[in-house]
Each structure stands twice: as C-alpha cells, then as structure tokens.
Design a protein around this motif. Sequence first.
Motif, PDB file in Angstrom:
ATOM      1  N   GLN A 229       1.898   1.910  -3.420  1.00 31.74           N
ATOM      2  CA  GLN A 229       0.759   2.456  -4.167  1.00 31.74           C
ATOM      3  C   GLN A 229       0.549   3.938  -3.831  1.00 31.74           C
ATOM      4  O   GLN A 229       0.216   4.738  -4.714  1.00 31.74           O
ATOM      5  CB  GLN A 229      -0.504   1.660  -3.831  1.00 31.74           C
TER       6      GLN A 229
ATOM      7  N   ARG B 278      -6.527   9.902  -3.085  1.00 26.79           N
ATOM      8  CA  ARG B 278      -6.069   8.516  -2.998  1.00 26.79           C
ATOM      9  C   ARG B 278      -4.842   8.398  -2.086  1.00 26.79           C
ATOM     10  O   ARG B 278      -4.705   7.437  -1.331  1.00 26.79           O
ATOM     11  CB  ARG B 278      -5.755   7.972  -4.389  1.00 26.79           C
TER      12      ARG B 278
ATOM     13  N   ALA C 275       2.999   5.952  -5.770  1.00 22.82           N
ATOM     14  CA  ALA C 275       2.565   6.082  -7.164  1.00 22.82           C
ATOM     15  C   ALA C 275       1.438   7.102  -7.289  1.00 22.82           C
ATOM     16  O   ALA C 275       1.406   7.900  -8.242  1.00 22.82           O
ATOM     17  CB  ALA C 275       2.122   4.722  -7.696  1.00 22.82           C
TER      18      ALA C 275
ATOM     19  N   LEU D 237      -4.813   5.869   1.095  1.00 24.75           N
ATOM     20  CA  LEU D 237      -3.814   4.810   1.211  1.00 24.75           C
ATOM     21  C   LEU D 237      -2.960   4.964   2.463  1.00 24.75           C
ATOM     22  O   LEU D 237      -2.617   3.973   3.119  1.00 24.75           O
ATOM     23  CB  LEU D 237      -2.945   4.776  -0.042  1.00 24.75           C
TER      24      LEU D 237
ATOM     25  N   ILE E  67       0.837  -1.211   0.000  1.00 23.53           N
ATOM     26  CA  ILE E  67       0.000   0.000   0.000  1.00 23.53           C
ATOM     27  C   ILE E  67       0.864   1.251   0.000  1.00 23.53           C
ATOM     28  O   ILE E  67       0.545   2.255  -0.654  1.00 23.53           O
ATOM     29  CB  ILE E  67      -0.955  -0.019   1.207  1.00 23.53           C
TER      30      ILE E  67
END
Length: 279
Positions: free
Chosen positions: A94, A106, A97, A110, A91
């Motif tokens: 992620q 997001r 990213a 996360l 996570i």
Amino acid sequence: MMRFFAALASVLTFGVTKLPAERALFVQHRQWSRWAASDIDGRAARPSARERASQLHFRGVELNLDLREQIGQLGFIAALSGFRAMVADIIFIQAHAAWERTEWGRVLLLFRQVTTLQPRVVLFWDMAAWHMAWNASVAAMNDQTQPRLALRIKAQREYFALGKDFLERGIQNNPDHPQLYESLARLYKDKYQDHARASEFFAKAAALPGAPSYDKRFSAYELSYCEGSEREAYERLHQLYEAGENERLPTLIKRLKVLEEKLNITQDQRIPETEPVNR
C-alpha cells in the motif's frame, strides 16, 4: 456468517496462545534494561555475554494500546493473532501504491505502521528513509503550488529529518546490519553535506560483517573533505593505496593528490603521477 465467526475465533485463539511467549520476551528485555541502568553502581548481577548479545539484537513489539493507535484496529488484531509479517507486507505494498500517487503523508503513515509491525526488517526502514529524504524532499522543493521558496526549503528539510529518523531507529533495532549505517552515511553526504558524519557512518558500516569493501574507502573519501582531518584522511587513503592495485581507483588517487598538496608531502613520498585504471 457462521464460517466467518468460526475463522475469526480460530485466529484470535491462535494469537492468545502466543501472548505468553511474546510477553515473556518483553519482560526479559525490560529486565535487561533495568540491569543496564542499575549497573552503574556495580551492584547489579551482570547477565552473561550471550545474554547481552541477545538483548542487543532484541527489539520486540509490545502488544498494548500504543501499538493499537499506531497500526489501527485491523493491524492490531492481526498482530494479536500472530500475522504481523503478512500484514506488514500488505501495508508495504500500500505504501508503494501511495508513493506512485505521490501521497507523501500517507506514505509516511504507512511506513510508520510497517516498521512498527516488523522492526527487524531492514528493507522497511531503508525504503522509508529513501522515500522521505529523497523522493518526498524533492517533491517538496519542486512543489509549484507553494510560491514561497523559504517554505519549500523548510518542507524539504523536514523530509530530510524524517528520513534520518527512520534510519536512526532502524539502526537501533538492527545494530548489526551495515546497510542502514551506509544509508545514513549517504544521507549525511548527499542531503546535509556533512562529510564528518558521513565518514563516521561509512566507517561504522565497514566495521560490520558483510559490509561492502567500498564502505571503508568511502569513509576515507569523506574524511578527506573535513577541515583539520587531512592527515588522518591521507594516512587512511595511503593505506588503501598500498593494499594493492584493486584499491587504486581514480577517486582515491585524486583525493590522495589533493592531500599531498595540502600537507606538503615531499616528492619522494608522493604516489606516481599516473596509475593504471583497473575498473
């Protein structure tokens, strides 16, 4: 297909065998919390010093529906199976990213998941706060799609608050790590221009084992900007000055000179006008 179900069964079996131990830790934490609440009237049996120290550092992850809602089905299965660290790392990648794509909603989601899974990893809290209070807040202020300055400022402040919340909860879970106190001090200094709170948290960081030596100095610097605290700031800075050549840095000398003027320090008690610069 049979191999998949066999692997899934093995993972779940491993997780189930861990549940009693994790549940026992959670029950122990709840018992200590009840002692803390009932100790006011003096009737509760006090735990030992070692037990209290252990509980101050314990922040377990209770496996319940609240956790399920925060981290999703896949993450919850992984937590149940004892793979929290692995899932948290995935996570975290992620989230990085998402940051590169400037998907701030997001990123927030996360990092909430990763800090829920691994609350004792200082890096996760620190990075979450940095992304919110520094990166996302700057993006909000420079958002060209929002023509109204007032709304951009409002969004920026909301990201400041999110970063502050991450650091405060990180400190609750990691009270013995100076890094998070220092980060919170920098947030108060850079984002809120609150010198008193910045000084407070630099001092809290400096009081912990392993803290960088500059935290004590930074605390005194911030205090020197606080109206009404000039005398205390002067004494702390002067004490550092007297500690030796390595402490006599340009900023320390500059702040001392300012305070000497404000406090009308007599000439014979003032530091010399020039000092060698060591670093």
